[in-house]
Structures are given as structure tokens and as C-alpha cells.
Design a protein around this motif. Structure first.
Motif, PDB file in Angstrom:
ATOM      1  N   GLU A   1       3.125  16.155 -22.543  1.00 29.67           N
ATOM      2  CA  GLU A   1       2.101  16.041 -21.650  1.00 29.67           C
ATOM      3  C   GLU A   1       2.403  15.284 -20.391  1.00 29.67           C
ATOM      4  O   GLU A   1       1.839  15.597 -19.237  1.00 29.67           O
ATOM      5  CB  GLU A   1       0.807  15.415 -22.243  1.00 29.67           C
ATOM      6  CG  GLU A   1      -0.593  15.400 -21.536  1.00 29.67           C
ATOM      7  CD  GLU A   1      -0.774  14.625 -20.512  1.00 29.67           C
ATOM      8  OE1 GLU A   1      -1.533  14.791 -19.526  1.00 29.67           O
ATOM      9  OE2 GLU A   1      -0.209  13.607 -20.421  1.00 29.67           O
TER      10      GLU A   1
ATOM     11  N   PHE B   1      -7.642  17.604 -20.952  1.00 32.61           N
ATOM     12  CA  PHE B   1      -7.539  16.613 -21.879  1.00 32.61           C
ATOM     13  C   PHE B   1      -6.154  15.911 -22.071  1.00 32.61           C
ATOM     14  O   PHE B   1      -5.408  16.626 -22.479  1.00 32.61           O
ATOM     15  CB  PHE B   1      -7.797  17.096 -23.331  1.00 32.61           C
ATOM     16  CG  PHE B   1      -9.334  17.905 -23.523  1.00 32.61           C
ATOM     17  CD1 PHE B   1     -10.214  16.695 -24.151  1.00 32.61           C
ATOM     18  CD2 PHE B   1      -9.535  18.926 -23.131  1.00 32.61           C
ATOM     19  CE1 PHE B   1     -11.517  17.103 -24.081  1.00 32.61           C
ATOM     20  CE2 PHE B   1     -11.021  19.214 -23.110  1.00 32.61           C
ATOM     21  CZ  PHE B   1     -11.827  18.620 -23.588  1.00 32.61           C
TER      22      PHE B   1
ATOM     23  N   CYS C   1      -4.044  14.681 -25.884  1.00 31.74           N
ATOM     24  CA  CYS C   1      -3.880  15.546 -27.024  1.00 31.74           C
ATOM     25  C   CYS C   1      -2.608  15.580 -27.986  1.00 31.74           C
ATOM     26  O   CYS C   1      -1.638  15.700 -27.318  1.00 31.74           O
ATOM     27  CB  CYS C   1      -4.143  17.262 -26.581  1.00 31.74           C
ATOM     28  SG  CYS C   1      -3.912  18.430 -27.753  1.00 31.74           S
TER      29      CYS C   1
ATOM     30  N   THR D   1      -1.629  24.808 -23.420  1.00 29.50           N
ATOM     31  CA  THR D   1      -1.214  23.667 -24.160  1.00 29.50           C
ATOM     32  C   THR D   1       0.322  23.881 -24.450  1.00 29.50           C
ATOM     33  O   THR D   1       0.939  24.734 -23.693  1.00 29.50           O
ATOM     34  CB  THR D   1      -1.885  23.760 -25.399  1.00 29.50           C
ATOM     35  OG1 THR D   1      -1.742  22.768 -26.142  1.00 29.50           O
ATOM     36  CG2 THR D   1      -1.678  24.887 -26.416  1.00 29.50           C
TER      37      THR D   1
ATOM     38  N   HIS E   1       2.652  14.891 -28.560  1.00 30.40           N
ATOM     39  CA  HIS E   1       1.921  14.834 -27.211  1.00 30.40           C
ATOM     40  C   HIS E   1       1.931  15.959 -26.419  1.00 30.40           C
ATOM     41  O   HIS E   1       3.294  16.381 -26.037  1.00 30.40           O
ATOM     42  CB  HIS E   1       2.370  13.487 -26.532  1.00 30.40           C
ATOM     43  CG  HIS E   1       1.371  13.152 -25.477  1.00 30.40           C
ATOM     44  ND1 HIS E   1       1.466  12.141 -24.608  1.00 30.40           N
ATOM     45  CD2 HIS E   1      -0.070  13.385 -25.076  1.00 30.40           C
ATOM     46  CE1 HIS E   1       0.406  12.062 -23.575  1.00 30.40           C
ATOM     47  NE2 HIS E   1      -0.451  12.969 -24.065  1.00 30.40           N
TER      48      HIS E   1
ATOM     49  N   LEU F   1      -3.775  19.746 -23.017  1.00 29.60           N
ATOM     50  CA  LEU F   1      -4.696  20.786 -23.394  1.00 29.60           C
ATOM     51  C   LEU F   1      -5.679  20.917 -22.182  1.00 29.60           C
ATOM     52  O   LEU F   1      -6.383  19.832 -21.976  1.00 29.60           O
ATOM     53  CB  LEU F   1      -5.440  20.149 -24.589  1.00 29.60           C
ATOM     54  CG  LEU F   1      -6.664  21.086 -25.213  1.00 29.60           C
ATOM     55  CD1 LEU F   1      -5.964  22.550 -25.649  1.00 29.60           C
ATOM     56  CD2 LEU F   1      -7.182  20.466 -26.547  1.00 29.60           C
TER      57      LEU F   1
ATOM     58  N   ARG G   1      -8.475  11.040 -27.764  1.00 28.34           N
ATOM     59  CA  ARG G   1      -7.814  11.972 -28.759  1.00 28.34           C
ATOM     60  C   ARG G   1      -8.377  13.007 -28.948  1.00 28.34           C
ATOM     61  O   ARG G   1      -9.571  13.274 -29.518  1.00 28.34           O
ATOM     62  CB  ARG G   1      -7.541  11.150 -30.119  1.00 28.34           C
ATOM     63  CG  ARG G   1      -6.418  10.230 -30.100  1.00 28.34           C
ATOM     64  CD  ARG G   1      -5.064  10.744 -29.972  1.00 28.34           C
ATOM     65  NE  ARG G   1      -3.940   9.513 -30.282  1.00 28.34           N
ATOM     66  CZ  ARG G   1      -3.231   9.342 -31.096  1.00 28.34           C
ATOM     67  NH1 ARG G   1      -3.345  10.143 -32.129  1.00 28.34           N
ATOM     68  NH2 ARG G   1      -2.528   8.470 -30.907  1.00 28.34           N
ATOM     69  N   VAL G   2      -7.690  14.379 -28.632  1.00 23.75           N
ATOM     70  CA  VAL G   2      -8.186  15.514 -29.292  1.00 23.75           C
ATOM     71  C   VAL G   2      -6.931  16.008 -29.845  1.00 23.75           C
ATOM     72  O   VAL G   2      -5.688  15.612 -29.621  1.00 23.75           O
ATOM     73  CB  VAL G   2      -8.662  16.451 -28.087  1.00 23.75           C
ATOM     74  CG1 VAL G   2      -9.974  15.826 -27.544  1.00 23.75           C
ATOM     75  CG2 VAL G   2      -7.766  16.707 -26.925  1.00 23.75           C
ATOM     76  N   GLU G   3      -7.026  17.403 -30.573  1.00 23.62           N
ATOM     77  CA  GLU G   3      -5.934  18.107 -31.068  1.00 23.62           C
ATOM     78  C   GLU G   3      -5.843  19.222 -30.585  1.00 23.62           C
ATOM     79  O   GLU G   3      -6.750  20.042 -30.371  1.00 23.62           O
ATOM     80  CB  GLU G   3      -6.177  17.941 -32.698  1.00 23.62           C
ATOM     81  CG  GLU G   3      -6.093  16.581 -33.102  1.00 23.62           C
ATOM     82  CD  GLU G   3      -6.615  16.506 -34.848  1.00 23.62           C
ATOM     83  OE1 GLU G   3      -5.884  17.535 -35.343  1.00 23.62           O
ATOM     84  OE2 GLU G   3      -7.410  15.686 -35.178  1.00 23.62           O
ATOM     85  N   PRO G   4      -4.559  20.177 -30.738  1.00 23.14           N
ATOM     86  CA  PRO G   4      -4.371  21.417 -30.329  1.00 23.14           C
ATOM     87  C   PRO G   4      -5.293  22.316 -30.975  1.00 23.14           C
ATOM     88  O   PRO G   4      -5.510  23.489 -30.816  1.00 23.14           O
ATOM     89  CB  PRO G   4      -3.005  21.520 -30.635  1.00 23.14           C
ATOM     90  CG  PRO G   4      -2.321  20.236 -30.359  1.00 23.14           C
ATOM     91  CD  PRO G   4      -3.322  19.389 -31.055  1.00 23.14           C
TER      92      PRO G   4
ATOM     93  N   ASP H   1      -7.992  22.120 -31.735  1.00 19.53           N
ATOM     94  CA  ASP H   1      -9.239  22.149 -31.246  1.00 19.53           C
ATOM     95  C   ASP H   1      -9.430  23.623 -30.164  1.00 19.53           C
ATOM     96  O   ASP H   1     -10.633  23.954 -30.000  1.00 19.53           O
ATOM     97  CB  ASP H   1      -9.871  20.937 -30.381  1.00 19.53           C
ATOM     98  CG  ASP H   1      -9.906  19.727 -31.070  1.00 19.53           C
ATOM     99  OD1 ASP H   1      -9.918  19.828 -32.631  1.00 19.53           O
ATOM    100  OD2 ASP H   1      -9.938  18.580 -30.789  1.00 19.53           O
TER     101      ASP H   1
END
Ligand SMILES: [Zn+2]
Length: 585
Positions: free
Chosen positions: A44, A69, A72, A322, A494, A497, A512-515, A517
Motif C-alpha cells: 500500500e 482504505f 488494509c 487491491t 499491507h 483497497l 483496519r479493513v481486510e481484503p 471485505d
């Protein structure tokens, strides 16, 4: 009587155009096209570092005009290409989708070498000249979960067109899913686009035309490799490969009429050039910045092309961006700053472990207990050797785990010669943790986020194994300034997103978010089921209220429908308050 009344109601409904669609679903044929864009090995922080370089609508489409985001992080620990692409499509981690690495030993299928995540000897390669050695076919046979594309196909009874494209087979096949209409990747040696009989018996005409168009020769010339016999190595890591790949994606969208159907179509597009170069030069090299900038320029024109070629323009497209994983700094650079970036001689580690197993179970012999040709983090065990010695899985994995600290200690600084003289510490391989397959299967892990990272990396592929976690910044032996990714550390986890499209409220969303999502959010917005093993959250913080989500007027249908139908459709689609397809928090 009741039946007759229902018939009359149905006839009435048909007359006034309110008949239930044959394909009743929660979504309303919007958008026309969904693009899931994956940049292979793309940490990122590239987007933060090089932001001032970027064109108005390449990466900035997400950074300035979309929902972005910056925080992520993957929540698992085997950060490799095949698992990462599977996660993006399925909204699940390895414990849900089953893909643990790019290749693993499967002794039932091959006793000589690891099998790859997508090779499948039951199928054949499609698109290579007769007589060429194209190897086995490919399929998503090891993918245990559905993708968001699969769910779109199910929801539309197969009407939605779903395709995957990449230079790499695994990166084309896995994010698109088992129900995809097709996946295309290049033959490593020649650079020709190919597919597998899993999808189709022969290449579509548009793909054959692309392969014979001279575009491949152009890419080789742009990379100054006109006569190469190893496209992946010589052209793959250049910006020429990125333009080549994007031109193939355009040919696919045109050839398959994507974005011009009555239902939503989906393309997963994975850009490989960044990874092929990144392994060679590392994330901090000028060459890496140059390929990131070249990709930005290509994306700027690719998105402009989509605007012209999808029905109703870019406003009828959703795009997500992403990456499948980040990457570690090159050991030489990390060591220079004082980090313990030792390199681990994996072959020697395996030899040491085999010596220890022979001493314990078969003194004086040279039995192969730990299989060769392995890439960290998994070490597959040779089950037949242990069974011949009367050792079961628990005893075998425990024995290898017990021998690991000693084996690590015996590794004599193999990276020394390659590290700069100004290293602050003598590099020393450190085994941080290790887990056996049985420990992972039984959830015998710390109740911490670190434990979750390990639990989410559990796979049954690879038979008996022990999973190794070296200290941060450590990896296998690398050439020159080369580097890699495979650990639970943040630099590997990292990724960016970002989303662009009508439902998304422009902004930068910290936190914090995640792939995972990504697939969950798209499934929710499309009104289809979550993929079968999805653990993602819907990114509601970035969604507009449903009433504010509007789409451009589509081109009126030509021919078969009457003027009244066209007028009615246009009126419906221009209505200011769209049906609430966006769930609100
Ligand atoms: Zn990758």
C-alpha cells in the motif's frame, strides 16, 4: 378458481410490464460491469510514496474520486500469490478456500515434484500451436470456496459473463472462480495467451486474433527482447508486459461484449509485471517506482477506454483495486539499517532436518523424511518414509518441530557474502515459531491476533507438514537485491483497497479493513449470496444511501423491443430514487 385468478393477475402483470423477471434477483442489472483489479506484489505504501507522480485518473480514480482504505491488512500468514488471489475472489482465507501456497507436494498425484495450485492433468492447454509442450491443463480444482463471480453466475442462472485475466495462470483462475466462463494467462516461454479445456475446447476467435495480431512482438520489442524464449523472465518484469496484458483485457471485453448484457458482467484482472520485477529489485528500487508510474499511466488510459466502451460509460462500472500481498524490503537494504535480515538456506535447512530424522528413526541411513524443492513457510513431510519407520503423523510432525531450532542454529550465515559491509549486526537466522499441521488443525494456537493469522492459514493440502515462522525481515536465499513475501509480518500483509463506482461515497477511510471485505461488499451491493466461505465485512462506512445511487442512462435498446418498452425502461432507469440496493448500517 384461485388458479384462474392468479393466471389473470399474471396476464395483467405481463400487460403492464410488471412481470417478475425470469431471473428475479435483488440487483437491477447495475452496474453493467464489475472489474476486480489485482496488482501482484503491491504494498500500500507505494501509493503514498509516489502519489505526486500519478495521472489524474489512474490510481487517483480511487484515491481522489473513490472510496479508499489505506489500512488494509490480510489477516492470515501465508502471503503468496495463489492464496492471495483466492482470498480476493472468495472473501475467505486459506482455512476457508484451501489454497495454502503456489505449489505443494501431493504424492498421490506426483512423486517427483510439487504440483502447482492450478495444474490439472485431467485437462489440456488450449491455444498453443500443435506439438508444443504446453504441460498439463489448468483448473480451479483445489479451490474449496465459491467466489463473488461464482455467486453472480449462480444468481443470474449463468447469464452473467465472468472472466479472469493475468500473465500468471493461478492469478487468472483463482479470483474468477470455478463457474467462470473463462480464464486466460500467458505461456511462460512464448508469451501467447492460453486457457484450458476446463473452460473451453478452443480459444475464442478474438483471442486467436490477438495472439496473431503482432501485439506480442510489439511487447517483446518494447522490452528490447525481440528474440526471447523466456517471455516471463525477460518481458514479464517490464512495463511492456503491463500494456500487453491490458490490451488483451480490452480485446476480451470487446470480444465477449462485456458490459453490454442485460445482467452484470465481471472481470478479474491481475497485473503481474510488478511482482516479477519486485522479486528482482525489491520495493525500494528506482525501477520499481518506474513500473508503478508506468502502470498508473496505463490504468489512466484503460479506465478512459472503459468509459468509452461500456454501455453508459464508467458510471456504469464498479472497479475495486487491491493486491495479493505486499513484500519485504530487500535484505541488503534492511540489514544496512540494522534490521536482522538474515537469509535462510532452505535446502540446507531441509538437509539438517533429514539428518536429525535419520539419527532418530533410521541411524546410518539417508532416508528422505522432509521433502526437497520446498518454499517457506510450509515444510511438507514424506509420509511414506515415516510410515515405513512406524511413525504416525503426530510423532513425525513433533519430531521435525523439535529438530527445527537446532537446524536453524546450524545455518551459517549464508547471506553474509551478499550483505553490505556496513550491516550493523551479523545476520543470524532466527526461528520465531513453528506449528505442525495437527496443531493448526486442532486450533492449538495462542488466543491473540498472531494466533488468528496462523489459524487462518490452515490447509489440508500438502499432507503432513510443519509450518515455519522465521523472525521478521528474514527469508530464503535471494539473488542480488532480490526479496520475497510469505510471512505474517505487516510488510507482507499491507495492501491497498479502493473502490470506484456509483454506490461508493468518495473519501479516505482510515482504520483496519481486510481484503476479504472486497468480495463481501460486492456481494452485498449486487444482492447475491456471500461466497460460500466468506468472512468479510460489508464496508458500510463507504457506501452512499441507496437513494443517492444513480447510474447513467443506458443506450436505448435497438431493434427487437418496441418504442414503448424503450421509453418505459428509460423512465425506470432515470427514476431519482433507485431501489435501496445499499444496505445501511
Ligand atoms: Zn503475487
Amino acid at each position: 378458481m384461485l388458479k384462474r385468478s392468479l393466471s389473470l393477475i399474471l396476464i395483467f402483470a405481463l400487460t403492464i410490464g410488471l412481470a417478475p423477471r425470469a431471473n428475479a434477483s435483488a440487483y437491477d442489472a447495475h452496474p453493467k460491469l464489475v472489474v476486480i483489479l489485482v496488482i501482484d506484489q503491491f504494498r500500500e505504501d507505494y501509493l503514498e510514496r509516489y502519489r505526486s507522480d500519478f495521472k489524474p485518473k489512474g490510481f487517483r480514480l480511487f484515491l481522489d474520486h473513490g472510496a479508499y482504505f489505506p489500512d488494509c491488512y490480510y489477516k492470515y500468514s501465508n502471503l503468496l500469490t495463489a492464496p492471495g488471489h483466492s482470498t480476493i475472489g472468495t472473501g475467505a482465507y486459506t482455512d476457508g478456500h484451501g489454497i495454502g501456497s503456489n505449489a505443494w507436494w501431493d504424492l498421490d498425484r506426483n512423486k517427483d515434484r510439487p504440483v502447482t495450485s492450478v495444474e490439472d492433468e485431467r485437462y489440456a492447454i488450449v491455444g498453443m500451436p500443435a506439438g508444443s509442450d504446453a504441460g498439463p491443463g489448468r483448473s480451479p480444482r483445489n479451490l474449496l470456496a465459491s467466489t463473488v463471480g461464482d455467486e453472480l453466475r449462480l444468481d443470474t442462472k449463468g447469464q452473467a459473463r465472468v472472466f479472469g485475466v493475468s500473465l500468471k495462470d493461478r492469478a487468472a483462475i483463482l479470483p474468477a472462480g470455478a463457474a467462470a466462463n473463462g480464464a486466460f494467462w500467458v505461456d511462460e516461454a512464448t508469451g501467447r495467451f492460453e486457457t484450458s479445456t476446463y473452460y473451453m475446447p478452443q480459444l475464442p476467435d478474438w483471442a486467436t486474433a490477438f495472439n496473431s495480431s503482432g501485439r506480442l512482438d510489439q511487447a517483446k520489442q518494447e522490452a528490447n527482447q525481440a528474440n526471447t524464449t523466456n517471455f516471463e523472465n525477460e518481458v514479464g518484469g517490464t512495463s511492456a508486459s503491463i500494456s500487453y496484458e491490458l490490451d488483451f483485457a480490452k480485446a476480451l471485453i470487446t470480444g465477449e461484449q462485456m458490459g453490454k448484457h442485460d445482467v452484470t458482467d465481471m472481470l478479474t484482472l491481475s497485473i503481474s509485471g510488478t511482482d516479477i520485477l519486485g522479486h528482482r529489485v525489491g520495493p525500494d528500487a528506482d525501477e520499481q517506482r518506474q513500473i508503478v508510474d508506468a502502470l498508473d499511466t496505463d490504468l489512466d488510459s484503460f479506465f478512459a477506454w472503459l468509459d468509452k466502451n461500456v454501455e453508459g460509460g464508467l458510471g456504469n462500472v464498479w472497479i475495486a483495486i487491491t493486491a495479493d500481498h505486499g513484500v519485504a524490503p530487500s535484505p541488503a537494504i534492511a540489514a544496512q539499517l540494522g534490521l536482522n535480515a538474515a537469509q535462510i538456506d532452505t535446502k540446507k535447512l531441509i538437509d539438517e532436518l533429514n539428518d536429525a530424522m535419520n539419527q532418530k528413526f533410521s541411524p546410518g541411513e539417508k532416508v528422505v523424511y522432509v521433502l526437497p524443492k520446498q518454499e517457506l513457510p510450509y515444510l511438507s513431510l514424506n509420509r511414506p518414509s515415516f510410515e515405513r519407520a512406524g511413525i504416525n503423523e503426530l510423532e513425525a510432525e513433533d519430531a521435525v518441530q523439535d529438530a527445527l531450532p537446532g537446524a536453524f542454529q546450524s545455518l551459517t550465515k549464508p547471506g553474509d557474502a551478499k550483505l553490505p559491509a556496513q550491516s550493523k549486526l551479523p545476520p543470524r537466522p532466527v526461528l520465531y515459531r513453528s506449528y505442525t499441521r495437527l496443531q493448526l488443525a486442532g486450533g492449538d494456537l495462542p488466543h491473540t491476533e498472531f494466533g488468528d493469522l496462523l489459524a487462518h492459514s490452515y490447509t489440508t493440502n500438502g499432507g503432513w507438514y510443519v509450518r515455519v515462522v522465521p523472525a521478521a525481515f528474514q527469508m530464503g536465499l535471494m539473488k542480488n537485491n532480490g526479496t520475497t513475501h510469505f510471512t505474517p509480518y505487516s510488510y507482507d500483509r499491507h495492501v491497498p483497497l479502493g473502490f470506484y463506482g456509483a454506490p461508493f461515497a468518495t473519501g479516505v477511510y482510515h482504520g483496519r479493513v481486510e481484503p476479504v471485505d472486497l468480495a463481501a461488499t460486492f456481494a452485498s451491493l449486487l444482492g447475491v449470496n456471500q461466497p460460500s466461505a466468506s468472512v468479510g465485512h460489508i464496508l458500510t462506512q463507504a457506501l452512499k444511501p441507496g437513494s443517492e445511487v444513480t447510474y447513467p442512462k443506458p443506450v436505448p435498446p435497438r431493434g427487437r423491443r418496441g418504442a414503448r418498452a424503450s421509453a418505459r425502461k428509460a423512465a425506470t432507469e432515470n427514476a431519482p430514487a433507485k431501489k435501496t440496493e445499499t444496505p445501511q448500517p
